[in-house]
Structure formats: structure tokens, C-alpha cells
Design an enzyme around this catalytic site. Structure first.
Site, PDB file in Angstrom:
ATOM      1  N   GLN B 144       0.838  -1.200   0.000  1.00 26.58           N
ATOM      2  CA  GLN B 144       0.000   0.000   0.000  1.00 26.58           C
ATOM      3  C   GLN B 144       0.873   1.251   0.000  1.00 26.58           C
ATOM      4  O   GLN B 144       1.925   1.258   0.628  1.00 26.58           O
ATOM      5  CB  GLN B 144      -0.879   0.025   1.264  1.00 26.58           C
ATOM      6  CG  GLN B 144      -1.836   1.192   1.320  1.00 26.58           C
ATOM      7  CD  GLN B 144      -2.251   1.566   2.746  1.00 26.58           C
ATOM      8  OE1 GLN B 144      -1.697   2.452   3.382  1.00 26.58           O
ATOM      9  NE2 GLN B 144      -3.240   0.846   3.254  1.00 26.58           N
ATOM     10  N   HIS B 146       1.205   5.659   0.358  1.00 24.62           N
ATOM     11  CA  HIS B 146       0.689   6.999   0.650  1.00 24.62           C
ATOM     12  C   HIS B 146       0.859   7.870  -0.586  1.00 24.62           C
ATOM     13  O   HIS B 146       1.921   7.847  -1.216  1.00 24.62           O
ATOM     14  CB  HIS B 146       1.486   7.649   1.780  1.00 24.62           C
ATOM     15  CG  HIS B 146       1.296   7.010   3.116  1.00 24.62           C
ATOM     16  ND1 HIS B 146       2.176   7.210   4.154  1.00 24.62           N
ATOM     17  CD2 HIS B 146       0.327   6.191   3.588  1.00 24.62           C
ATOM     18  CE1 HIS B 146       1.755   6.536   5.220  1.00 24.62           C
ATOM     19  NE2 HIS B 146       0.640   5.905   4.891  1.00 24.62           N
ATOM     20  N   GLU B 173      -3.459   5.441  -0.262  1.00 26.72           N
ATOM     21  CA  GLU B 173      -4.059   6.161   0.857  1.00 26.72           C
ATOM     22  C   GLU B 173      -3.623   7.613   0.773  1.00 26.72           C
ATOM     23  O   GLU B 173      -2.426   7.903   0.748  1.00 26.72           O
ATOM     24  CB  GLU B 173      -3.575   5.540   2.183  1.00 26.72           C
ATOM     25  CG  GLU B 173      -4.124   6.250   3.411  1.00 26.72           C
ATOM     26  CD  GLU B 173      -3.611   5.664   4.726  1.00 26.72           C
ATOM     27  OE1 GLU B 173      -2.542   5.034   4.725  1.00 26.72           O
ATOM     28  OE2 GLU B 173      -4.284   5.843   5.747  1.00 26.72           O
ATOM     29  N   GLU B 224      -9.633   2.999   6.442  1.00 28.22           N
ATOM     30  CA  GLU B 224      -8.631   2.394   7.300  1.00 28.22           C
ATOM     31  C   GLU B 224      -8.462   3.150   8.609  1.00 28.22           C
ATOM     32  O   GLU B 224      -7.997   2.593   9.589  1.00 28.22           O
ATOM     33  CB  GLU B 224      -7.297   2.361   6.535  1.00 28.22           C
ATOM     34  CG  GLU B 224      -6.128   1.775   7.270  1.00 28.22           C
ATOM     35  CD  GLU B 224      -4.897   1.729   6.385  1.00 28.22           C
ATOM     36  OE1 GLU B 224      -4.482   0.625   6.042  1.00 28.22           O
ATOM     37  OE2 GLU B 224      -4.373   2.802   6.018  1.00 28.22           O
ATOM     38  N   GLN B 299      -4.687  -2.723  10.505  1.00 32.97           N
ATOM     39  CA  GLN B 299      -3.402  -2.081  10.263  1.00 32.97           C
ATOM     40  C   GLN B 299      -2.728  -1.939  11.613  1.00 32.97           C
ATOM     41  O   GLN B 299      -3.203  -1.177  12.463  1.00 32.97           O
ATOM     42  CB  GLN B 299      -3.634  -0.705   9.617  1.00 32.97           C
ATOM     43  CG  GLN B 299      -2.417   0.196   9.683  1.00 32.97           C
ATOM     44  CD  GLN B 299      -2.696   1.614   9.190  1.00 32.97           C
ATOM     45  OE1 GLN B 299      -2.057   2.077   8.266  1.00 32.97           O
ATOM     46  NE2 GLN B 299      -3.647   2.297   9.800  1.00 32.97           N
TER      47      GLN B 299
END
Lengths: 118, 744
Positions: B144, B146, B173, B224, B299
Site C-alpha cells: 500500500q 501513501h 491512501e 482504514e 493495520q
């Protein structure tokens, strides 16, 4: 093949339909029956809690965005009195959301014990 | 008076690792990783199907977390068996490949938080890796990213989202420095992700209610930032309860939105609410609660508190143990490696490597795909600065860390398409206008400091319009289609339609690029020892192996050919010289044929000119001979010496290595040797020529020293050396005599 919340079959959710302005928000929302089917899958894969979540979610499909946000807000610490939570639970039960109603009743009892009521 | 430390200590104090804080264990503050004296003994008492005691606490003393876990989090049908298991016995089940994952999952469902923490505490680092390899939910690992910037610039967000998707991230994200900008960021990243690849999940991490609202509108596809804490006081300080979180979890599912919760060591310590418990025990409570409220994943692994955990002994081990607890509870693990936990590159790599090697559902719960300064979550343990490192690590170990390389052309094209799509959609939906100059700057920018200026008020206005008008994913897809971005339009619509099916609500779901759901259900991890479990498919292995920097002999042949000249010409077979002032320069077989530039960057012809000039300074005669029979530098030099009237020869390989030889020495001896070809300079070659001349005249010159470097010079040049040697080898012929070369 799943149907959308609106009842439209997923196969009809195409770009052509979008361009013809034939798709609305409820056409890309999940149907409670689909959540029930996903709950059964979760149960078969060793996660009854995830299944329970999907079943609560199936109840919430009938609630509007603002109602869900309000329900969340009511369950935050010291937002609601015991009476307000009891009324909320009754309202949920009356609207065919027994699992959510149970969640609220359970919260009310715990909040009373732990000083989290308004 | 205190003596100043000696130089060795002062020097060590200056190293980057000493910028980090290291804390003494202090259980009272919760500054203890795996076990605190105040952690409860595991216990469970059930009367008539009701938990009346949990981890040493009676029912009437339960706090809200205990209550929720006791009511919903423990499988009472297996609890007696699970709680009776010895902790060492249970820990071995985690590690033993012969014990199926399903058996561990079944037993852990009946364990209390304290019990699971006690079991996982026993796992040593390689055992944690085995447990992670075996227990993670999804077979295929993933990652994943940012995607944020200092300015909430929509063009740059879209360009960076497309870039992250191109590099293989399956979840993006974003978040905001300015809360009200959130809807604009969500739309920009959604568009960029759709341009970059199909099936990329997108979220915008903001305050709980705002995040839910954007999810309900379809502006993001997963959530999340639903935080859990291990003590009631911190939970309530976070303005939530287990029941509000459970409702939130169901709210997301009711609209077909994927969601996981967020927890991790250090949060309670930072809020002075750890109640003297260890980080691992408090996190075990969070993980139990996550399962109890019906979240599909967690997470954890420190997250914002990672550096708190890392400051105490065994803290980094605790971070990985958190992830293993999530996996053992049959949940998706988004396994930290998120906030930067050290100033030391060695420590931050050490923190991540075991997880990269073992493989996780999401190895990083936020790899900063943007520059450190643009990461509005704070710098990550891995950032845009490190993407090529990550690709190299994957390739070194032959593991799938979720990323792939992207060519320079691909990145440019996708960034351009992404900014054009944002411009067109923002214009079509009345959200704002951008200039060509702004577009070009965003395409080229490595970070927001390279932009041509962002109008902060325009971003805010766009966000307000999106929120006020109630724009949804369908509006974005329609605008993309109307402005000719058909592929991106279809991908945005596909993500919206995926919610109707809901298959991605199951544990550990990602979409592959064919929009197939990979999850616990469709892609279960069935690791059972060597030869089982995840292995990259050949196509995926090729992506891992083929980084853009890799070079082969063919590449080097092309590079060398670009420097071809006709300065060196064969004039005939080489004869023996008779003049005592004559020095012969022997060159290797590839020189003048396929090898034209040395490793130092100097052209071979320029090196030869320096050698000739050095010889001329000493009044010597020079001849250039190509030694065709060998690529060995000693033999090239010795052959030259034997042909020279003076008996002194210079050997020069095409890559630049050089020596002085004398005809009566054994082949492996020499008078002077330049072995470090990459660091040689023109002046040094001239000095070598001059020294060869002095040897020819019977003098004893001062040898020129090889330059010293502390850089990883071999890492830089060995691949070139291997390819150059291969070129030379192709030109060598053991039967061929040395030949005279003219040089003009």
C-alpha cells in the site's frame, strides 16, 4: 450474478448505461441479500464475527447516509442518555434492524456501567 | 571536570543512529515491549455460556473492551481446549509447517487476549517469520502507498497516484494537511489511480465521520482510519467506544466499502494511558476487539507509535509480533512499516526486512510513494527516495514485495494522462481550471516544491463544490468518459460496480489488474513448508527481476560502439624491437575492435595518448601492439615487454587496468600495477608512461599509488567489468599472433 440495491442486475451497470444517464447512486449500492450471501461465505471461512458485521450492514442498507452518521454519533462516548439509546434501539427494532438494535442496547448497558452516558 | 570522550567515541556519537531516542524499560509508563509485570495471567471462566472471568478480571470489573471481547470475540466452543494448551505447545503450532493454518486459526479463536500475547511472545525472530509466512490470510503478498502533498495539489496527487499504481501498489491512501480539502484529494487520487492501473483501491484518511461520508458517496473505495486502542481511557479519549466502532464497521459494509481498523503499539504510551501493561498485551486486546466487532483486517505494527516501540528492548520484534497476532486471528494484516522509525537506514531496513521476506497481505501499511517532505502522514519508513532500493531488495531475495519497475516512458505518459484527466474532470464538473504550465510542471515534478504554484483557495473551493453538490463516483466516471478518458472512466465505474458484488469485503481482498478479487476466500494461503505456498508466477517473477537499471553485454556493446573511432589501425604482425629506448604498449584483444571507453570514462585512445606522452617525456620510443592471444593483463604486459627493445612493456586492458612489465619477470609479477580502473585519471596514466620510460633507462622511479576509495566501487562496476571481459573474450584467439597498431 448480484443485483444492485435498486434491483438492477450488475451486468447492466455499464459505461453505456452511465452515458445514457440510466445509472443512479442506488444502482452501485450493495443489496442486503448480497451481504447475507457474503455473511455465509465469511462463516464458511472461520469468521462468524465478520458474518455478523455483514448482517448488521444488511440492515443498515435501508438507512440513509445521514441516518448512519447520526447513529454513529449517538454511540460515541457521552453523546446519548440512557433514554435516548433505549429509544434508538426501539426505533431500530421497529425498522427491522434487530441486530443493530441489540448493538445499541448492549452499548447502553455498558455505557451505564462505565459512565459513558451523557 | 568531565573528560571529553576519546575521538573514537566522539566519532561514533556523530553517526545517524544516535539521533534516535533509546528508552530504558519503564513498565509503569507502558515502555515495555513483550511483557510487563502488570500484564494479567491468561484466564477464562464461562458459566452457562457467559464469560464471567477474562484474563484475571471478574465480569463486574470488565471495562468496555473486556465486555465487547467477552461477548463477541471468543469462540466458546473451542475456548476450553485453547486455554488449556501450554504456551510453548501453542507457539510451536504457529511455526510447524505440518500443522495447517486452519488448525491454528481454530484454536486462536478460543484464546483470550492475554493468552495470545503469551504465545506470540515466545516466538523468536525467525519463528515470527515462519508464522507470518504460514498464517497470513492471502497467498499473494501486496503493498500500500501513501499519495499526498504539502499543497493538496490535485494535479500532482493524480500524477503521483498514477505513478504509484504503475509501480504496483494495490491500495493508495491519501490524506490532507487541510481537512476541508479532503473531497478534492479523494477525487484527484481516484482519477490518478484509475489512469495508472485497473482495480486500485483508494482511501482518504481523515476524521471518522468525514471519512465515512466520502465512502458513502463512493469517492473512495476503502477505509482504514478506524482506530482502536488497548485501554478504555485512551479509547474514550479518541472519542469512540467498541460499539461506535462496530457500528462504523457495519456502516462501511452497508455501502460495500472495504474497511480495516488501525491500532498498534505506542499509542497508549503516548497518551499516558498504558496502565502499566506491555505493548504486546495492549495490542492483543486491540486485535481481539477488531475480530469481535467484525472488521476484516487490522493495520498495526506500531503505525504512529512505531518509534516508541523501537525505543525499548525487543520493540521491533514486538511490532512484527503484532502483525502475527492479526494473522492468527484470521484477519487481514496491513503490517506497519509505515511511520519512519529511525534516522538510521540500517535500523529502518532491519525493521522491515523480516516482513518483506516472509510476505504479508500488505507489507507496508503506507509506503510513502511521494517524497518525504510531501508525505502528510509524516515520512514513512520507505519513501519515493527508496522505491529503487525496494525493487532491488525484492530482486536480491527473489521475493514479492508488491512492487514492479516502471519505465521512464510509462511514468511520463501516465503522469500526463493523469493530469489531463484531472483538468478535464474538474472543468466538466465546475471544480476549477488549470493552465498548461501547471499541467507540465505537475507531470515533471518529483515533489510539490517543483510545482508552478497551487491556488490553495481553488482547491478548497473544489472540495466544497464536491461536497455541496454531493458528487459521486458515477459523476466522476461520467465526466471522464465525456472528456475522452474512456479507459479511466471504465475503471472508476468498475470499482463502483465492485461494491455491488461485495466480494472484496471478504478478508484480505485486493483486485488484480483483471479485476479478479484475491482474498482469503479466492486466494487462500496454504503454506505447508518448502515447495508450497506463494511463488511468483513466471510473469510476476520477470517483473521482480527486470529492474530498469539491469544491463547485459548487448547493452554495453551498444554503449561501447558509440565511441568507435578509426584512430587505431592494424598495420601487420608485430616484430621484435632492437632500440634500447623502446617501450611497447600492449593492448588487450578488444581494443580497437569492440572496446572504446575505459571504466573511468576516459576513451582508450586518450589513455594511449597519455601513456605515449609520458614515454616521450622520458625520451623513449613507443610502439602499440595488440596482444590477441590472451585477455590476461599480466600476459598482455609481458608479451609487450618481450617485444620491446628495452625489455619494458606496458599492458593496458580496454577497461583501463594497466601495468608495467619486464621481459624477465614471471607472468604474474609486475613493476607497477593500476588495478582500480574506475578511479584512474589522465594524469596517472601519463605518470605510468613516464615511469615505464624510467624503467627502460634502468632507473628506479617512485611507483604511482593506486587511488583509494571507500565507496562500493566494485558494486558499481563489476557488471560492466563482466560485460567488458566478455567483449574482450570474443575478440581473443589463442592462435593469433600479436599485431602492430598505428595510432594517429
Amino acid at each position: 450474478m448480484s443485483n444492485a440495491y435498486s434491483g438492477k442486475p450488475a451486468a447492466e451497470l455499464t459505461i453505456d448505461a452511465l452515458v445514457r444517464d440510466e445509472l443512479a447512486a442506488d444502482d452501485v449500492r450493495i443489496h442486503p441479500d448480497t451481504l447475507e450471501a457474503q455473511a455465509r461465505v465469511a462463516e464458511r471461512h472461520g469468521n462468524p464475527q465478520l458474518a455478523e458485521n455483514f448482517r448488521r450492514a444488511a440492515e443498515l442498507t435501508r438507512f440513509g447516509e445521514a441516518e448512519i452518521l447520526a447513529l454513529y454519533e449517538a454511540l460515541r462516548p457521552r453523546r446519548s442518555t440512557a433514554g435516548e439509546l433505549a429509544a434508538l434501539a426501539a426505533d431500530l427494532a421497529a425498522r427491522d434492524a434487530p441486530r443493530c438494535a441489540a448493538l445499541v442496547r448492549e452499548a447502553a448497558a455498558a455505557y451505564a456501567r462505565r459512565g459513558l452516558l451523557r | 571536570m568531565v573528560d571529553e570522550p576519546v575521538g573514537r567515541i566522539r566519532f561514533m556519537d556523530e553517526q545517524r543512529v544516535n539521533l534516535d531516542g533509546f528508552a530504558r524499560e519503564d513498565p509503569a509508563l507502558g515502555l515495555v515491549a513483550l511483557h510487563s509485570p502488570a500484564d494479567p495471567e491468561p484466564s477464562l471462566r464461562v458459566v452457562d455460556g457467559v464469560v464471567v472471568e477474562l484474563d484475571g478480571k471478574a465480569r463486574d470489573a470488565f471495562d468496555t473492551i473486556d465486555s465487547y471481547v467477552a461477548a463477541h470475540g471468543i469462540d466458546l466452543s473451542v475456548a476450553e481446549e485453547a486455554m488449556a494448551l501450554g504456551e510453548v505447545v501453542a507457539a510451536r503450532l504457529f511455526v510447524d509447517p505440518a500443522v495447517p493454518r486452519g488448525e491454528v486459526i481454530r484454536l486462536v479463536a478460543g484464546m483470550t487476549p492475554a493468552k495470545l500475547a503469551r504465545v506470540v511472545m515466545l516466538l523468536r525472530p525467525p519463528e515470527l517469520m515462519m508464522a507470518m509466512t504460514k498464517l497470513r490470510a492471502r497467498r499473494t503478498p501486496s503493498n500500500q502507498a501513501h499519495v499526498t502533498n504539502l499543497l493538496d495539489d490535485p494535479l500532482l496527487l493524480a500524477a503521483d497516484a498514477a505513478t504509484a499504481a504503475a509501480y504496483g501498489f494495490r491500495e493508495l491512501e491519501t490524506t490532507v494537511p487541510v481537512l476541508a480539502d479532503a473531497p478534492s484529494n479523494a477525487v484527484a487520487v481516484t482519477i490518478g489511480a484509475a489512469v495508472g492501473a485497473p482495480g486500485v483501491l483508494v482511501q482518504c484518511a481523515v476524521e471518522e465521520a468525514m471519512e465515512l461520508e466520502m465512502g458513502l458517496r463512493g469517492l473512495v473505495s476503502y477505509a482504514e482510519t478506524v482506530s482502536l486502542y488497548g485501554t478504555e481511557s485512551v479509547f474514550v479519549d479518541g472519542d469512540d467506544t467498541p460499539w461506535s466502532k462496530a457500528l462504523l464497521t457495519s456502516g462501511y459494509a452497508s455501502r460495500g466499502i472495504k474497511m480495516r481498523v488501525s491500532s498498534g503499539a505506542g499509542a497508549e504510551v503516548l497518551m499516558a494511558g498504558a496502565e502499566g501493561r506491555s505493548m504486546l498485551y495492549l495490542e492483543s486486546r486491540c486485535v481481539s476487539l477488531a475480530r469481535a466487532i467484525g472488521a476484516q483486517g487490522v493495520q498495526n505494527g506500531g503505525i504512529d507509535g512505531a518509534s516508541v516501540a523501537a525505543s525499548v528492548p525487543r520493540g521491533v520484534r514486538e511490532l512484527m509480533a503484532e502483525n502475527v497476532m492479526v494473522m492468527a486471528r484470521n484477519l487481514e494484516s496491513c503490517s506497519g512499516n509505515d511511520a519512519l522509525m529511525s534516522e538510521s537506514h540500517v535500523r529502518r531496513t532491519s525493521r522491515t526486512l523480516p516482513i518483506l521476506l516472509a510476505g504479508s497481505d500488505y507489507i507496508c501499511s503506507g509506503f510513502g510513494s511521494v517524497r518525504r517532505y510531501d508525505n502528510m502522514f509524516g515520512p514513512s519508513n520507505w519513501n519515493a527516495e527508496d522505491i529503487d532500493d525496494w525493487l532491488a531488495l525484492q530482486r536480491d531475495w527473489g521475493v514479492d514485495g508488491g512492487l514492479r519497475t516502471a519505465s521512464a516512458d510509462t511514468v511520463r505518459d501516465l503522469r500526463r494522462q493523469a493530469v489531463e484527466a484531472v483538468r478535464d474532470v474538474y472543468r466538466a464538473l465546475g471544480l476549477g481550471d488549470f493552465t498548461d504550465e501547471q499541467l507540465a510542471a505537475a507531470v515533471d515534478a518529483a515533489g510539490s516544491m517543483d510545482l508552478a504554484g497551487t491556488d490553495a483557495l481553488a482547491v478548497l473551493a473544489a472540495a466544497q463544490t464536491i461536497r455541496g453538490a454531493g458528487l459521486t463516483a458515477l459523476d466522476v466516471a461520467r465526466a471522464l468518459h465525456e472528456t475522452g478518458h474512456d479507459e479511466a472512466a471504465r475503471r472508476v465505474l468498475d470499482m463502483a460496480v465492485a461494491r455491488v458484488h461485495g466480494d472484496h469485503l471478504q478478508t484480505a481482498a485486493i483486485f488484480d489488474e483483471d479485476m479478479r478479487v484475491l482474498s482469503l476466500v479466492t486466494d487462500p494461503n496454504e503454506y505447508a513448508g518448502p515447495g508450497t505456498g506463494y511463488e511468483p508466477a513466471p510473469r510476476r517473477q520477470a517483473e521482480i527481476d527486470d529492474i530498469r537499471q539491469a544491463r547485459g553485454v548487448a547493452d554495453l556493446r551498444r554503449t561501447q560502439a558509440a565511441d568507435r573511432t578509426d584512430k587505431l589501425q592494424k598495420t601487420g604482425n608485430a616484430g621484435f624491437g632492437t632500440d634500447p629506448r623502446e617501450v611497447v604498449i600492449g593492448v588487450s584483444p578488444g581494443v580497437g575492435r569492440t572496446v572504446w571507453r575505459t571504466l573511468s570514462g576516459l576513451l582508450v585512445q586518450d589513455v594511449l595518448q597519455e601513456l605515449l606522452d609520458g614515454l616521450e617525456e622520458e625520451g623513449c620510443l613507443a610502439r602499440i601492439v595488440r596482444v590477441n592471444s590472451t585477455i590476461d593483463l599480466g600476459m598482455v604486459g609481458l608479451t609487450a615487454a618481450r617485444l620491446a627493445g628495452s625489455g619494458i612493456g606496458i599492458g593496458l586492458q580496454g577497461k583501463g587496468t594497466a601495468l608495467i612489465h619486464r621481459r624477465d619477470l614471471p607472468p604474474l609479477a609486475n613493476l607497477e600495477l593500476y588495478s582500480m580502473a574506475p578511479t584512474l585519471t589522465a594524469e596517472m596514466y601519463r605518470a605510468l608512461g613516464a615511469n615505464a620510460g624510467r624503467h627502460a633507462k634502468g632507473a628506479t622511479p617512485v611507483p604511482v599509488r593506486n587511488p583509494y576509495t571507500e565507496e562500493a566501487i566494485e558494486a558499481r562496476y563489476h557488471t560492466s567489468v563482466i560485460a567488458l571481459v566478455a567483449l574482450e573474450r570474443d575478440c581473443a584467439d589463442p592462435e593469433a599472433a600479436p599485431e602492430e597498431l598505428s595510432f594517429r
